[in-house]
Write an enzyme that holds these catalytic residues in place. Structure first.
Site, PDB file in Angstrom:
ATOM      1  N   SER A   1      48.737  34.070  38.407  1.00 31.85           N
ATOM      2  CA  SER A   1      50.096  33.794  37.670  1.00 31.85           C
ATOM      3  C   SER A   1      50.782  33.225  38.987  1.00 31.85           C
ATOM      4  CB  SER A   1      50.881  35.089  37.472  1.00 31.85           C
ATOM      5  OG  SER A   1      50.338  35.613  36.395  1.00 31.85           O
TER       6      SER A   1
ATOM      7  N   SER B   1      49.792  42.240  41.653  1.00 30.60           N
ATOM      8  CA  SER B   1      49.797  43.658  41.642  1.00 30.60           C
ATOM      9  C   SER B   1      48.982  44.076  42.904  1.00 30.60           C
ATOM     10  CB  SER B   1      49.387  44.382  40.533  1.00 30.60           C
ATOM     11  OG  SER B   1      50.026  43.954  39.346  1.00 30.60           O
TER      12      SER B   1
ATOM     13  N   GLU C   1      39.513  42.923  30.944  1.00 25.87           N
ATOM     14  CA  GLU C   1      40.700  43.458  31.061  1.00 25.87           C
ATOM     15  C   GLU C   1      41.214  43.928  29.832  1.00 25.87           C
ATOM     16  OE1 GLU C   1      44.998  42.127  33.099  1.00 25.87           O
ATOM     17  OE2 GLU C   1      43.666  40.736  32.567  1.00 25.87           O
TER      18      GLU C   1
ATOM     19  N   GLN D   1      44.770  40.428  42.024  1.00 26.25           N
ATOM     20  CA  GLN D   1      44.581  39.292  41.273  1.00 26.25           C
ATOM     21  C   GLN D   1      45.506  38.260  41.514  1.00 26.25           C
ATOM     22  OE1 GLN D   1      45.629  39.413  36.930  1.00 26.25           O
ATOM     23  NE2 GLN D   1      43.670  39.005  36.648  1.00 26.25           N
ATOM     24  N   GLY D   2      45.253  37.143  42.018  1.00 26.05           N
ATOM     25  CA  GLY D   2      46.191  35.789  42.247  1.00 26.05           C
ATOM     26  C   GLY D   2      45.920  34.984  41.327  1.00 26.05           C
TER      27      GLY D   2
END
Ligand SMILES: Cc1cc2nc3c(=O)[nH]c(=O)nc-3n(C[C@H](O)[C@H](O)[C@H](O)COP(=O)(O)OP(=O)(O)OC[C@H]3O[C@@H](n4cnc5c(N)ncnc54)[C@H](O)[C@@H]3O)c2cc1C
Lengths: 324, 384
Positions: free
Chosen positions: B131, B163, B246, B128-129
């Site tokens: 932030s 992550s 999420e 997941q990109g």
């Protein structure tokens, strides 16, 4: 699995809320602060509405509902700050004559596990004590209220203006066994759960009061609820109330000793901490006699002392960790 | 208030238990925490086993290749897999919980066919990109630019705290496609192939000593425009779909695990004598109440989700606030039980204590969750 309230349960809750709002609204609440004598007319109405006979079988003149429904009714009573031995009368309806329809008012106290006092001594007809008197088996014993009062030291001045208290009577007061039908552990468990339900009602009511005030009170040209410090107090209150709600409702369904202990612990905390945060959100107004929030706080303290204080419940839950 | 399970649900549980009993012994040994290729292989092997047994994407809709299970069945699945000591979702987390559900909800038929089956089979890992160095809680302030050039976007910028970036094949990437528009309106959602030229991943070491997340630098990376999910500049709305997934179900198994750890703490304390300390006993007793309530709160939220067709509601924020705090309390209590042993970084509880610190930060900090609860549930005015 569907943990949500059924339509019938929603309807029952709405009806209880409506009845209490109509018969014990703010004006009556404030009048009771000055004169905490119980309103026997109201008590009979609660009886007629089935508050006490809720779980008695229909054949016996009851409503035939279960513990989850009793929890919802007690939650509403807690919201409304209804004074009086509701839990006692609910638990003893069908055991003591006249209680189910609100004709007679009884108090219930746990002499063996504390706290050593009982509520509304001048309004109750009888005191039922769970105890183990000398030479007698552990069980439920009844004492007429006047004799119970006479055999006790002078009453304390109760911190909760809506709940007068008296010390439990000494051994000189007469005691008659209530009869074989009383299951003491079950009575204790249900009293703890229904007390927790009242705490839950109080805890969610103080969230609403705090949020209502935060929306309308303005400082620095804006509603105080737009300040994050106030927002986070309110959010924390909701989290406490909703966590307690899950625990209380689940305990009503499972009736497990452990879940009741968890429910009481979390509901006590939610009621007391929420009332304190509600005082804070109200500022100077929160510190007045005039605002209702101190009534929630004081009742919360009182209930937290009854039917399983924090350390009792924590030790019980801890012991279960090793047993499980 | 019904906490009983239907005969179908009991049957589902029984079949799952049977399968777990047969499947788990065939798993290879768990790789070391620092062995990322090994962890990827382990996690994808497990995902493949789930796929072959018909348990992959349990809560995904059927037309997305999932099993169309009810939220209750999903809850049973998470509960039972944790009880049986099955692997966590691990490296498959983003694929199964964010990117996949987003593609399923917002993607075209072609996009669904391209990306969903490999997630379910454990063939492809996503990260997941979202932030960026200057866009954390204020995610919509992100600045990574995507400029359209023919059939491609040319992407330049930096992401952080990504992550599993080291082992991922794909990245769900949020980019700014319209720098002039108000910040929420100029964002798009792209599927970025991690092996594209111009992508540089630099692992970051966490306070736990591990390299769980990474910085990711994007230098004129060409991403085909057909990799965009949803309309151009509609990426914020597309993203909100993912975030609610999420917060809804990500921690169910962990609550079950925490209850087990708590019982283990009590036994350890009994064996090492600390149980004689009433303050410690009471602390553990309170935690028992806490995790009992959190489990019931989960069931409450799942029951609510059932009504909204599986999309978790705002109850997820209430849960996350309470749970992340309770988890930190649990491992602080573990340290008290361990005494001087709490200084041994190799102890499983010490490692968990360190990683528990991320729970009030990742996936929306506690302060942001409190804002959400105050504004969206309690209706307090936006502002300062
Ligand atoms: C273990 C871990 C894994 C992660 N994995 C990923 C990942 O895979 N992909 C990804 O995109 N991101 C990931 N993140 C990033 C995570 O989402 C961000 O760290 C988080 O959103 C906070 O952003 P930030 O770190 O920039 O902190 P900031 O936003 O700078 O916050 C710093 C502090 O300020 C407070 N603050 C900020 N704004 C406000 C406000 N409006 N009101 C009150 N307080 C405020 C915060 O609560 C916090 O205490 C991960 C983070 C962690 C810790």
């Amino acid at each position: 699995m569907d943990f949500r309230l059924t339509d019938d349960q929603e309807a029952l809750r709405a009806a209880a809320r409506e009845l209490l709002a109509g018969r014990f609204g703010r004006e009556r609440l404030r009048a009771a602060v000055g004169d905490p004598a119980l309103d026997r007319g109201l008590w009979r109405e609660l009886g007629a509405a089935g508050f006490f006979a809720l779980r008695l079988p229909e054949a016996a003149g009851g409503v035939g509902l279960g513990l989850p429904e009793a929890v919802l009714v007690c939650e509403e009573a807690g919201r409304a700050l209804l004074p009086g031995p509701l839990v006692a009368c609910h638990l003893l309806a069908g055991v003591v004559d006249g209680v189910a329809d609100g004709e007679r008012i009884v108090a219930l106290a746990d002499a063996a596990q504390g706290p050593g006092w009982w509520e509304h001594p001048d309004d109750c007809d009888e005191l039922i004590m769970l105890e183990e008197p000398q030479g007698k088996p552990c069980g439920a014993y009844r004492t007429p209220a006047a004799e119970a009062r006479a055999a006790a030291p002078p009453p304390p001045s109760s911190v909760d203006p809506l709940t007068p208290l008296a010390h439990l009577p000494g051994p000189s007061a007469p005691r008659t066994p209530l009869g074989a039908a009383v299951d003491v552990p079950r009575l204790r468990r249900e009293a703890a759960l229904l007390t927790a339900a009242q705490q839950l009602g109080s805890a969610s009511r103080t969230v609403e009061d705090a949020v209502g005030h935060a929306r309308t009170r303005e400082q620095f040209g804006a509603p105080i609820g737009s300040f994050q410090a106030v927002k986070h107090l309110c959010a924390g209150m909701l989290v406490r109330a909703e966590t307690a709600r899950s625990a209380v409702y689940a305990a009503a369904v499972t009736e497990s000793e452990q879940e009741v202990a968890a429910a009481k612990l979390l509901a006590d905390e939610a009621a007391v901490r929420n009332a304190r945060d509600c005082v804070q959100v109200h500022g100077g107004m929160g510190f007045t006699w005039e605002a209702d929030v101190h009534l929630h706080l004081k009742r919360g303290w009182l209930r937290a002392e009854s039917w399983g204080r924090a350390h009792v419940m924590e030790e019980r839950l801890a012991a279960e960790l090793l047993a499980g | 208030m019904d906490l009983t399970y239907t005969p179908d649900e009991d049957d589902f549980r029984a079949r799952l238990r049977r399968w777990l009993g047969e499947a788990l012994p065939t798993l290879p040994p768990r790789p070391a925490a620092a062995d990322w290729p090994g962890r990827r292989a382990y996690d994808t092997t497990w995902q493949r086993m789930l796929y072959d047994a018909g348990y992959a994407g349990l809560h995904w809709p059927r037309d997305a290749g999932g099993q169309g299970a009810t939220p209750t069945q999903h809850l049973i699945f998470l509960e039972e897999t944790e009880r049986a000591g099955a692997p966590y979702v691990g490296a498959n987390f983003v694929g199964l919980l964010h990117a996949g559900p987003t593609v399923a909800a917002e993607g075209t038929a072609h996009q669904r066919a391209r990306w969903l089956p490999p997630i379910l089979r454990g063939d492809e890992i996503w990260c997941q990109g979202f932030s960026e160095p200057d866009a954390g809680s204020d995610l919509a302030a992100l600045r990574t630019r995507a400029v359209r050039d023919g059939d491609d976007y040319v992407v330049t910028g930096a992401k952080i705290w990504t992550s599993h970036a080291e082992v991922a094949d794909w990245c769900e990437l949020l980019v700014r496609t319209d720098p002039e528009a108000p910040k929420h309106r100029g964002i798009s959602w792209l599927a970025l192939p991690m092996d594209a030229p111009g992508v540089t991943v630099r692992p970051l070491r966490t306070l736990a000593g591990t390299t769980e997340f990474a910085e990711m630098f994007l230098d004129e990376v060409r991403v085909p425009a057909r990799n965009r999910i949803g309309d151009e500049n509609d990426g914020w709305r597309v993203t909100m779909v993912t975030l609610s997934f999420e917060r809804g179900t990500a921690f169910v198994g962990e609550v079950v695990a925490c209850r087990r750890v708590l019982a283990a703490l009590a036994r350890t304390a009994r064996d090492n004598g600390r149980w004689d300390d009433a303050a410690l006993r009471r602390r553990l007793g309170r935690l028992a109440a806490e995790f009992t309530a959190l489990w019931r709160l989960t069931q409450w939220n799942v029951s609510e989700a059932q009504r909204t067709n599986g999309v978790p509601g705002t109850g997820g924020s209430v849960f996350k606030l309470r749970y992340s705090h309770a988890r930190q309390e649990l491992y602080d209590a573990a340290a008290e039980v361990l005494g001087a042993g709490a200084l041994d970084a190799d102890h499983e509880w010490v490692a968990a204590r360190l990683s528990s610190l991320s729970y009030t930060i990742a996936a929306g900090t506690s302060q942001i969750q409190q804002n959400i609860v105050a504004e969206r549930i309690l209706g307090l005015p936006k502002g300062r």
